[in-house]
Write a protein that holds these residues in place. Sequence first.
Motif, PDB file in Angstrom:
ATOM      1  N   VAL A 272       0.858  -1.189   0.000  1.00 29.64           N
ATOM      2  CA  VAL A 272       0.000   0.000   0.000  1.00 29.64           C
ATOM      3  C   VAL A 272       0.896   1.242   0.000  1.00 29.64           C
ATOM      4  CG1 VAL A 272      -1.872   1.207   1.180  1.00 29.64           C
ATOM      5  CG2 VAL A 272      -1.721  -1.297   1.347  1.00 29.64           C
ATOM      6  N   PRO A 273       1.240   1.753  -1.183  1.00 30.60           N
ATOM      7  CA  PRO A 273       2.157   2.898  -1.239  1.00 30.60           C
ATOM      8  C   PRO A 273       1.492   4.186  -0.726  1.00 30.60           C
ATOM      9  CG  PRO A 273       1.780   1.941  -3.437  1.00 30.60           C
ATOM     10  CD  PRO A 273       0.823   1.299  -2.507  1.00 30.60           C
ATOM     11  N   ASN A 274       2.316   5.093  -0.273  1.00 30.27           N
ATOM     12  CA  ASN A 274       1.827   6.388   0.200  1.00 30.27           C
ATOM     13  C   ASN A 274       1.948   7.459  -0.882  1.00 30.27           C
ATOM     14  OD1 ASN A 274       1.267   5.529   2.930  1.00 30.27           O
ATOM     15  ND2 ASN A 274       3.483   5.288   3.118  1.00 30.27           N
ATOM     16  N   PHE A 275       1.979   6.982  -2.123  1.00 27.30           N
ATOM     17  CA  PHE A 275       2.136   7.877  -3.272  1.00 27.30           C
ATOM     18  C   PHE A 275       1.517   7.176  -4.473  1.00 27.30           C
ATOM     19  CE2 PHE A 275       5.672   5.124  -2.480  1.00 27.30           C
ATOM     20  CZ  PHE A 275       5.884   4.515  -3.697  1.00 27.30           C
ATOM     21  N   ARG A 276       1.058   7.974  -5.419  1.00 23.87           N
ATOM     22  CA  ARG A 276       0.465   7.373  -6.610  1.00 23.87           C
ATOM     23  C   ARG A 276       1.550   6.749  -7.471  1.00 23.87           C
ATOM     24  NH1 ARG A 276      -3.700   6.654  -9.731  1.00 23.87           N
ATOM     25  NH2 ARG A 276      -5.255   7.772  -8.525  1.00 23.87           N
ATOM     26  N   VAL A 277       1.328   5.512  -7.853  1.00 22.45           N
ATOM     27  CA  VAL A 277       2.264   4.821  -8.723  1.00 22.45           C
ATOM     28  C   VAL A 277       1.818   5.097 -10.160  1.00 22.45           C
ATOM     29  CG1 VAL A 277       3.193   2.567  -9.356  1.00 22.45           C
ATOM     30  CG2 VAL A 277       2.577   3.040  -6.968  1.00 22.45           C
ATOM     31  N   PRO A 278       2.699   5.655 -11.001  1.00 15.70           N
ATOM     32  CA  PRO A 278       2.298   6.026 -12.351  1.00 15.70           C
ATOM     33  C   PRO A 278       1.804   4.823 -13.153  1.00 15.70           C
ATOM     34  CG  PRO A 278       4.529   6.814 -11.853  1.00 15.70           C
ATOM     35  CD  PRO A 278       4.121   5.915 -10.725  1.00 15.70           C
ATOM     36  N   GLY A 279       0.830   5.075 -13.998  1.00 12.29           N
ATOM     37  CA  GLY A 279       0.424   4.073 -14.977  1.00 12.29           C
ATOM     38  C   GLY A 279      -0.579   3.062 -14.477  1.00 12.29           C
ATOM     39  N   GLY A 280      -1.371   3.398 -13.505  1.00 10.05           N
ATOM     40  CA  GLY A 280      -2.410   2.445 -13.104  1.00 10.05           C
ATOM     41  C   GLY A 280      -3.229   2.969 -11.958  1.00 10.05           C
TER      42      GLY A 280
END
Length: 254
Positions: free
Chosen positions: A185-193
Amino acid sequence: MKKVRGIFIKNDREIEVMRIANRYVSLILDSLEKMVKPGIPSIELEEHAQALCREFEVKPAFQGYNGFPYAICCSINDEIVHGFPSERIINDGDIVSIDMGVIYDGFYGDSARTFAAGNISEDARRLIDATRESLYKGIEQARPGNSLFDISSAIEEYAIASGMGVVKRFVGHGIGRSLHEKPEVPNFRVPGGTGIPLMTGMVLTIEPMLTLGSADVDILDDDWTAVTVDGSLAAHWEHTVAITSDGPLILSQS
Ligand code: MG
Ligand code: MG
């Protein structure tokens, strides 16, 4: 427990057991909060956490996990996470992040909070408040119909708007019969999805770590303690959250 795309989906009974496990974690953190004062060595927090685990008849989850030596992670000031409790005396103005986990009836609880010792600076207060608030912004998104990165984006947007750095090296996780399950669960938007669709019965930890300066990380020679490279202050707030048909259910509260 059924598994969907590699993720364990918990039923109501399992979530109830996890609520109990996480309530113990919350009670321990409540008690440690009262002890965080200038003049005490941080090892006393560890000893108290161990004593409460014995009293509650739960097992500390972190001790022995990949060789971690203690029941709590105690991370002071520029330490972000995975710090060791020690003879180090807590000073007036320090900020103290405590991460705690237990095992109860085969299930894990996991939660973290950052506490103020005595009188802290206005910047330190802003950091603690922004980190806690970014956690709650993430939790609001933990509902069926949303996607995983809705949580991530809400945390990141709030953190950036508050002028804080977002640590990317460490992330939240699924939790259940293991401390760390899928998904991350990242604390940042992961590009491309958008991330996976969130479903009723998923149980996640959401755990932003924010900094007043650089979010780049160094690991100390003990191979555990993560610090900010520029020495800026860091805070860490974490809840274990079940996704229910009614929305997010915070399990790690008293
Ligand atoms: Mg934790
Ligand atoms: Mg965690």
